[in-house]
Motif scaffolding. Structure first.
Motif: not given
Length: 442
Positions: A111-115, A421-427
């Motif tokens: 799941t981590y790799l997918y996101w 989409d706001y959170l994804l760059p912070r991943l």
């Protein structure tokens, strides 16, 4: 210590070609470029099954991940884009354009790799490493060499949150599918199969049964049943029903686009909404947040003017058939036909009418470069309609609450997607600290 890379977690299994003659036959769903959304995610419209032989290595089950290492567009929106097979696809098959991620360990953080492969940083990496001019490619080694940040507690919190958001979006999608299905079933029973009249003609007298159990209130069922004739005419339609062109029922508008070289076209946010160029985004029912705007001068050059809220928008050139119900006044470009509801005919009826008559719409399209249906060919398309237009109003009364909930679900999903989409760059950066979910609050 060397940083981890994608190649530490999985290998790649490329798909293979297929025979087009076997499309549509029972078998797994083809997972080609058309099944991947721009910049990643599964795209479930216009899927096709394949009835030919399949190597087990090319098959995917729900939850498995695949990627495109090529793209035919210059924007590279599909280059390196990944998708995960959803739960409603029991089995999928790779094509020559897609590659399966074969994990090396069962306990890999899938799941981590997918996101991680949905983040804008990864998308920029793919664009920066693209090769080719007309057909873009991403080398396997470049893809596998993308660095994977360590899975910290903060990153795990973000992954859990975006996955919960995705699960809610999927729940909304299934709910909307059910709501639309109910509305379509009622429309087909009343206006295509003439179910109430057939049941009357067969001798049924109970109003609830005549209306197919739509309502258990005898008084309400009796009022609805009274609007349907007892018999069919020689034309096979209920008595007093007549063939009616959609252009005689409502105003069908065609759009236009001013020259993109003029300053009159796209304007600041305080101006009018305009339909997007990307017709494939029209599978969402609520067109309320398109980024395109048009100025007063630009609007003056669009022949259809500004269509009101509730107008049904149909993509009129390949791909034909995407639909939306406008939630703001909107100007349409030449790739759309807009149906404007009136006092007799509402949005729900028009939406269902387009769905039920899509074969006729496509059959009336033409064009050598790409298929397109003009408003001239669209307006004469006919269907059987009752002389008493109150029946259309009653359908709207039944279907409008369904569509209101459907549109609310679509709006909620878009808001959730914005949060995701706001959170994804912070991943990648881990810059945002997310409070972990408490037990029982998910």
């Amino acid at each position: 210590m060397m940083p981890a890379i994608l190649g530490d977690y999985f290998e790649l299994q490329r798909g293979t070609t297929y025979k087009s003659a076997l499309l549509g036959q029972p078998g797994p769903v083809l997972l080609g470029l058309g099944s991947i959304a721009r910049n990643g995610g599964f795209k479930g419209d216009n899927l096709k099954t394949y009835g030919g032989p399949c190597d087990p290595r090319h098959l995917l089950k729900p939850g498995e991940i695949y990627v495109s290492l090529k793209d035919v567009t210059q924007s590279a929106d599909l280059l390196g884009a990944v998708a995960r097979v959803p739960s409603y696809i029991p089995l999928g098959r790779l094509t020559q354009d897609t590659v399966k991620l074969v994990f090396k360990q069962e306990d890999a953080p899938r799941t981590y790799l997918y996101w991680l492969l949905q983040t804008p940083q990864y998308r920029e990496y793919c664009r920066a490493h693209s090769t080719g001019t007309t057909n873009l490619g991403l080398a396997r080694d470049d893809f596998l060499n993308f660095e994977v940040p360590s899975l910290t507690r903060e990153r795990q919190w973000i992954v859990d949150l975006v996955q919960n958001i995705e699960d809610k979006i999927e729940l909304n999608r299934r709910m909307n599918q059910t709501l639309e299905g109910i509305g379509q079933a009622i429309f087909w029973d009343w206006f295509v199969h003439f179910g109430p009249t057939r049941r009357k003609a067969a001798g049924e007298t109970d109003p609830v049964a005549i209306m197919g159990g739509l309502t258990q209130d005898p008084a309400c069922a009796a009022e609805l049943a009274a609007l349907f004739p007892f018999a069919f005419g020689d034309d096979g339609w209920p008595v007093s029903w007549a063939e009616t062109a959609i252009g005689d029922l409502v105003k069908a508008q065609g759009g236009s686009t001013p020259s993109t070289g003029e300053e009159t076209l796209w304007a600041p946010a305080e101006h009018y909404w305009a339909t997007p160029k990307d017709l494939s985004n029209m599978h969402d029912f609520a067109l309320f947040d398109t980024a395109r705007k048009i100025s007063d001068a630009g609007l003056a050059k669009i022949t259809s003017g500004l269509l009101p809220v509730g107008s049904v928008l149909l993509s009129s050139r390949a791909p034909i058939g995407y639909l939306a119900i406008a939630q703001v006044p909107v100007a349409i470009n030449q790739g759309f036909i807009g149906l404007v509801p009136n006092a007799e005919v509402g949005s729900a009826y028009l939406y269902c009418w387009c769905k039920a008559n899509m074969d006729k719409i496509v059959a009336n399209a033409n064009g050598s470069t790409f298929q397109e249906i003009s408003k001239k060919n669209f307006r004469p398309i006919t269907s059987a309609l009752p002389a008493d237009r109150r029946l259309i109003a009653e359908f709207e009364h039944v279907a409008e609450p369904l569509f209101a909930r459907l549109i609310a679900g679509a709006k909620e999903s878009r808001t959730l997607a914005e949060t995701r989409d706001y959170l994804l760059p912070r991943l990648m950066s881990g810059a945002v600290r997310v409070k972990p979910l408490e037990a029982g609050t998910a």
